[in-house]
Design a protein around this motif. Structure first.
Motif, PDB file in Angstrom:
ATOM      1  N   ARG A 282      -5.008   3.597  15.311  1.00 51.61           N
ATOM      2  CA  ARG A 282      -5.574   4.948  15.219  1.00 51.61           C
ATOM      3  C   ARG A 282      -5.128   5.655  13.946  1.00 51.61           C
ATOM      4  NH1 ARG A 282      -4.583   4.702  20.939  1.00 51.61           N
ATOM      5  NH2 ARG A 282      -2.553   5.732  20.741  1.00 51.61           N
ATOM      6  N   LEU A 283      -4.036   5.188  13.348  1.00 48.28           N
ATOM      7  CA  LEU A 283      -3.509   5.802  12.125  1.00 48.28           C
ATOM      8  C   LEU A 283      -3.989   5.103  10.861  1.00 48.28           C
ATOM      9  CD1 LEU A 283       0.215   6.328  13.253  1.00 48.28           C
ATOM     10  CD2 LEU A 283      -1.621   8.030  13.226  1.00 48.28           C
ATOM     11  N   LEU A 284      -4.244   3.796  10.957  1.00 50.92           N
ATOM     12  CA  LEU A 284      -4.596   3.010   9.784  1.00 50.92           C
ATOM     13  C   LEU A 284      -5.887   2.242  10.027  1.00 50.92           C
ATOM     14  CD1 LEU A 284      -1.099   1.370   9.066  1.00 50.92           C
ATOM     15  CD2 LEU A 284      -2.140   3.204   7.717  1.00 50.92           C
ATOM     16  N   THR A 285      -6.742   2.173   9.019  1.00 45.67           N
ATOM     17  CA  THR A 285      -7.866   1.248   9.109  1.00 45.67           C
ATOM     18  C   THR A 285      -7.326  -0.175   8.948  1.00 45.67           C
ATOM     19  OG1 THR A 285      -8.294   1.226   6.727  1.00 45.67           O
ATOM     20  CG2 THR A 285      -9.374   2.957   8.038  1.00 45.67           C
ATOM     21  N   PRO A 286      -8.058  -1.186   9.423  1.00 48.66           N
ATOM     22  CA  PRO A 286      -7.590  -2.561   9.238  1.00 48.66           C
ATOM     23  C   PRO A 286      -7.326  -2.896   7.770  1.00 48.66           C
ATOM     24  CG  PRO A 286      -9.364  -2.523  10.834  1.00 48.66           C
ATOM     25  CD  PRO A 286      -9.271  -1.136  10.271  1.00 48.66           C
ATOM     26  N   ARG A 287      -8.192  -2.451   6.884  1.00 48.25           N
ATOM     27  CA  ARG A 287      -7.989  -2.721   5.450  1.00 48.25           C
ATOM     28  C   ARG A 287      -6.690  -2.093   4.970  1.00 48.25           C
ATOM     29  NH1 ARG A 287      -9.498   0.343   0.753  1.00 48.25           N
ATOM     30  NH2 ARG A 287      -9.646  -0.991  -1.119  1.00 48.25           N
ATOM     31  N   ALA A 288      -6.423  -0.840   5.370  1.00 52.95           N
ATOM     32  CA  ALA A 288      -5.191  -0.168   4.957  1.00 52.95           C
ATOM     33  C   ALA A 288      -3.969  -0.887   5.501  1.00 52.95           C
ATOM     34  CB  ALA A 288      -5.209   1.287   5.421  1.00 52.95           C
ATOM     35  N   ALA A 289      -4.056  -1.391   6.732  1.00 52.54           N
ATOM     36  CA  ALA A 289      -2.926  -2.108   7.320  1.00 52.54           C
ATOM     37  C   ALA A 289      -2.636  -3.398   6.562  1.00 52.54           C
ATOM     38  CB  ALA A 289      -3.214  -2.420   8.790  1.00 52.54           C
ATOM     39  N   GLY A 294       1.060  -6.151   2.713  1.00 56.23           N
ATOM     40  CA  GLY A 294       1.360  -6.836   1.452  1.00 56.23           C
ATOM     41  C   GLY A 294       2.355  -6.065   0.600  1.00 56.23           C
ATOM     42  N   TRP A 295       2.128  -4.760   0.450  1.00 53.43           N
ATOM     43  CA  TRP A 295       3.045  -3.941  -0.354  1.00 53.43           C
ATOM     44  C   TRP A 295       4.427  -3.847   0.284  1.00 53.43           C
ATOM     45  CZ3 TRP A 295       2.559  -2.775  -5.207  1.00 53.43           C
ATOM     46  CH2 TRP A 295       1.303  -2.658  -5.790  1.00 53.43           C
ATOM     47  N   LEU A 296       4.456  -3.705   1.606  1.00 56.40           N
ATOM     48  CA  LEU A 296       5.746  -3.634   2.299  1.00 56.40           C
ATOM     49  C   LEU A 296       6.528  -4.927   2.106  1.00 56.40           C
ATOM     50  CD1 LEU A 296       7.639  -2.122   4.302  1.00 56.40           C
ATOM     51  CD2 LEU A 296       6.401  -3.268   6.142  1.00 56.40           C
ATOM     52  N   LEU A 387       2.896  -9.521  -3.405  1.00 58.28           N
ATOM     53  CA  LEU A 387       2.317  -8.486  -4.258  1.00 58.28           C
ATOM     54  C   LEU A 387       0.879  -8.838  -4.630  1.00 58.28           C
ATOM     55  CD1 LEU A 387       2.610  -5.909  -5.936  1.00 58.28           C
ATOM     56  CD2 LEU A 387       3.584  -7.294  -7.772  1.00 58.28           C
ATOM     57  N   LEU A 388       0.645 -10.110  -4.960  1.00 55.29           N
ATOM     58  CA  LEU A 388      -0.710 -10.547  -5.286  1.00 55.29           C
ATOM     59  C   LEU A 388      -1.633 -10.404  -4.072  1.00 55.29           C
ATOM     60  CD1 LEU A 388      -0.035 -13.766  -7.429  1.00 55.29           C
ATOM     61  CD2 LEU A 388      -0.893 -11.537  -8.226  1.00 55.29           C
ATOM     62  N   ALA A 389      -1.102 -10.677  -2.871  1.00 52.58           N
ATOM     63  CA  ALA A 389      -1.906 -10.523  -1.658  1.00 52.58           C
ATOM     64  C   ALA A 389      -2.310  -9.069  -1.462  1.00 52.58           C
ATOM     65  CB  ALA A 389      -1.120 -11.034  -0.449  1.00 52.58           C
ATOM     66  N   ALA A 390      -1.370  -8.142  -1.715  1.00 44.03           N
ATOM     67  CA  ALA A 390      -1.689  -6.717  -1.574  1.00 44.03           C
ATOM     68  C   ALA A 390      -2.751  -6.285  -2.583  1.00 44.03           C
ATOM     69  CB  ALA A 390      -0.415  -5.886  -1.768  1.00 44.03           C
ATOM     70  N   LEU A 391      -2.629  -6.766  -3.821  1.00 45.36           N
ATOM     71  CA  LEU A 391      -3.606  -6.418  -4.851  1.00 45.36           C
ATOM     72  C   LEU A 391      -4.974  -7.015  -4.525  1.00 45.36           C
ATOM     73  CD1 LEU A 391      -1.395  -6.912  -8.053  1.00 45.36           C
ATOM     74  CD2 LEU A 391      -2.175  -4.738  -7.070  1.00 45.36           C
ATOM     75  N   SER A 396     -10.603  -6.471  -2.945  1.00 47.88           N
ATOM     76  CA  SER A 396     -11.641  -7.279  -2.299  1.00 47.88           C
ATOM     77  C   SER A 396     -12.828  -6.418  -1.860  1.00 47.88           C
ATOM     78  CB  SER A 396     -11.056  -7.995  -1.077  1.00 47.88           C
ATOM     79  OG  SER A 396     -12.087  -8.571  -0.302  1.00 47.88           O
ATOM     80  N   PRO A 397     -14.041  -6.713  -2.362  1.00 48.00           N
ATOM     81  CA  PRO A 397     -15.222  -5.962  -1.900  1.00 48.00           C
ATOM     82  C   PRO A 397     -15.466  -6.138  -0.405  1.00 48.00           C
ATOM     83  CG  PRO A 397     -15.709  -7.230  -3.898  1.00 48.00           C
ATOM     84  CD  PRO A 397     -14.375  -7.703  -3.400  1.00 48.00           C
ATOM     85  N   ALA A 398     -15.186  -7.330   0.118  1.00 47.88           N
ATOM     86  CA  ALA A 398     -15.436  -7.576   1.538  1.00 47.88           C
ATOM     87  C   ALA A 398     -14.554  -6.703   2.417  1.00 47.88           C
ATOM     88  CB  ALA A 398     -15.199  -9.055   1.860  1.00 47.88           C
ATOM     89  N   LEU A 399     -13.273  -6.568   2.040  1.00 52.56           N
ATOM     90  CA  LEU A 399     -12.353  -5.812   2.883  1.00 52.56           C
ATOM     91  C   LEU A 399     -12.611  -4.309   2.822  1.00 52.56           C
ATOM     92  CD1 LEU A 399      -8.953  -7.691   2.504  1.00 52.56           C
ATOM     93  CD2 LEU A 399     -10.645  -7.816   4.326  1.00 52.56           C
TER      94      LEU A 399
END
Length: 447
Positions: A282-289, A294-296, A387-391, A396-399
């Motif tokens: 409810r706080l994060l969209t799947p893309r944001a999560a 990745g950043w965490l 880090l590369l995964a987060a970037l 990603s256009p799909a995400l």
């Protein structure tokens, strides 16, 4: 009227049967290597038993999805437990007597791995049949919590039982599998529909063709494809880091209690994350999560080099483990919500195979990185990959379309399958409209 989860008997039977099965499996996973070491005094033999089970599971997962979509899922789960009970009880009874041959232990590992490969995707494919689409995120997150609970409790129970008598872990595991079997007897599920389900053998495609259809369905869904790629990359890094951390701890001669605390903290972090996943959605969209995970991971991983402490190692990995269930449940829920029932076994098995490969490849990668450049370089390499995964997730256009765990009608409309001379479930109006209603009372059920 939608039946609340707390009053949904079918859901509780499905959840409880898998909980018993997973707890028993974790007890044996811990006790089996100890048994082999006691009997053979060979670390190679001890590792072989676990490797045989893991390899069997990966091999069986390839055809498992197609078979699950052909056969009644309840019967598959019943047969899996029915195969495992006598093997585990037989092992326990042999240990109460004169002893057991190493070959029988390997046979137990093979049967257990094959049954697990069939049981897990069958249970996952059955879940959308017993809960509504809106209840899926909660149901999936509770299932993830169940797995963390089994992982936390199983080894401790297994160690206690093994200390009392080497036969007890396997006898208790046999009892848990038997309990799971009894619960499944009362579960009511629909038969899988379409050509892959109750159709005649002549109307089916070949097994290879059905497996390809499931993989092709995933490939034509950019959101599922992209999110799975990022999730697998993060999983490989996390499993590599776990081995790297254990290597760091051992070389620094950290006390055994602190090393044990690493696993406890990681399990606790994952369990807390699984329990809070519905609120996190409810706080994060799947893309944001996905991006945040990745950043965490990239941010906390270098902390492993700050100080040699089992508690710090555990806390850093626990932070990653806390957010992982939010991503996992988002990806799994989205996949379940969009997958037609006739393909659920194949899609679930394919995603399970990807996760299994990631789980096996991670420790191997961690070991190679440590041997090649040392623990410090290995840690920084994993941080770079995260880090590369987060970037990649951010770009990603799909995400960018991955804003809801339930998907959208536009995303649910798949490109048509290539023409086939045999009838397929795609021609079924119920499948053409997307996932069927998942209310426990929407269609007649079978025992």
């Amino acid at each position: 009227m939608t039946l609340p989860l707390r009053r949904n008997t079918n859901y509780h039977l499905l959840w409880g049967s898998q909980a018993l099965s997973e707890l028993g499996a974790q007890i044996s996973v811990f006790a089996l290597p100890l048994l082999v070491l006691m009997l053979t005094d060979s670390a190679v033999d001890a590792g072989a038993a676990g490797a045989v089970s893991a390899l069997t599971r990966l091999v069986v997962l390839v055809p498992a999805g197609a078979l699950i979509d052909r056969w009644h899922r309840k019967r598959i789960m019943l047969l899996c437990e029915l195969a495992r009970v006598p093997m585990m009880v037989g092992l326990g009874l042999m240990l109460l007597g004169d002893g057991v041959a190493f070959g029988y232990i390997l046979a137990v590992a093979v049967v257990d791995g094959a049954a697990a490969a069939m049981f897990a995707p069958a249970e996952e494919a059955a879940l959308p049949q017993v809960v509504t689409k809106e209840q899926l995120p909660t149901a999936v997150s509770v299932s993830a919590a169940r797995s963390y609970l089994a992982t936390l409790a199983g080894p401790g129970i297994g160690g206690f039982l093994f200390t009392a008598h080497k036969a007890l872990p396997f006898l208790v595991n046999g009892v848990t599998y038997a309990g799971s079997f009894v619960m499944l007897l009362f579960l009511r599920l629909k038969r899988p529909g379409g050509a892959g389900g109750t159709g005649t053998a002549g109307a089916r495609r070949s097994l290879v063709g059905e497996i390809g259809e499931g993989i092709g369905w995933i490939w034509r869904r950019p959101v599922i494809r992209a999110s799975m790629a990022v999730a697998v990359g993060v999983s490989v890094c996390f499993n590599a880091l776990y081995l790297i951390v254990l290597t760091l701890a051992q070389r620094a001669k950290i006390p055994a209690a602190e090393i044990g605390a690493i696993g406890v903290l990681v399990g606790a972090g994952g369990l807390a994350g699984a329990l809070l996943a519905p609120r996190m959605h409810r706080l994060l969209t799947p893309r944001a999560a996905i991006i945040l995970l990745g950043w965490l991971g990239a941010g906390v991983t270098p902390l492993l080099l700050v100080r040699t402490s089992g508690y710090l190692f555990g806390a850093a990995l626990a932070a990653i483990a806390f957010l992982a269930p939010t991503v996992q449940t988002a990806v799994v829920t989205y996949q379940m919500a969009l997958t037609p029932d006739r393909l659920r076994g194949r899609v679930s098995a394919a995603l399970g195979l990807a996760g299994g490969v990631a789980g096996a490849a991670g420790p191997l990668l961690g070991g190679l990185l440590v041997d090649a450049g040392g623990p410090a370089q290995a840690v920084l390499t994993c941080a770079g990959v995260l880090l590369l995964a987060a970037l990649a997730a951010g770009l990603s256009p799909a995400l960018r379309a991955f804003t809801s765990v339930h998907g959208t009608p536009e995303e649910d409309e798949a490109p048509p399958l290539s023409p086939s001379p045999v009838p397929s479930a795609a021609s079924d109006p119920a499948d053409a409209a997307g996932p069927e209603p998942t209310s426990a009372t929407s269609e007649p059920l079978e025992r």
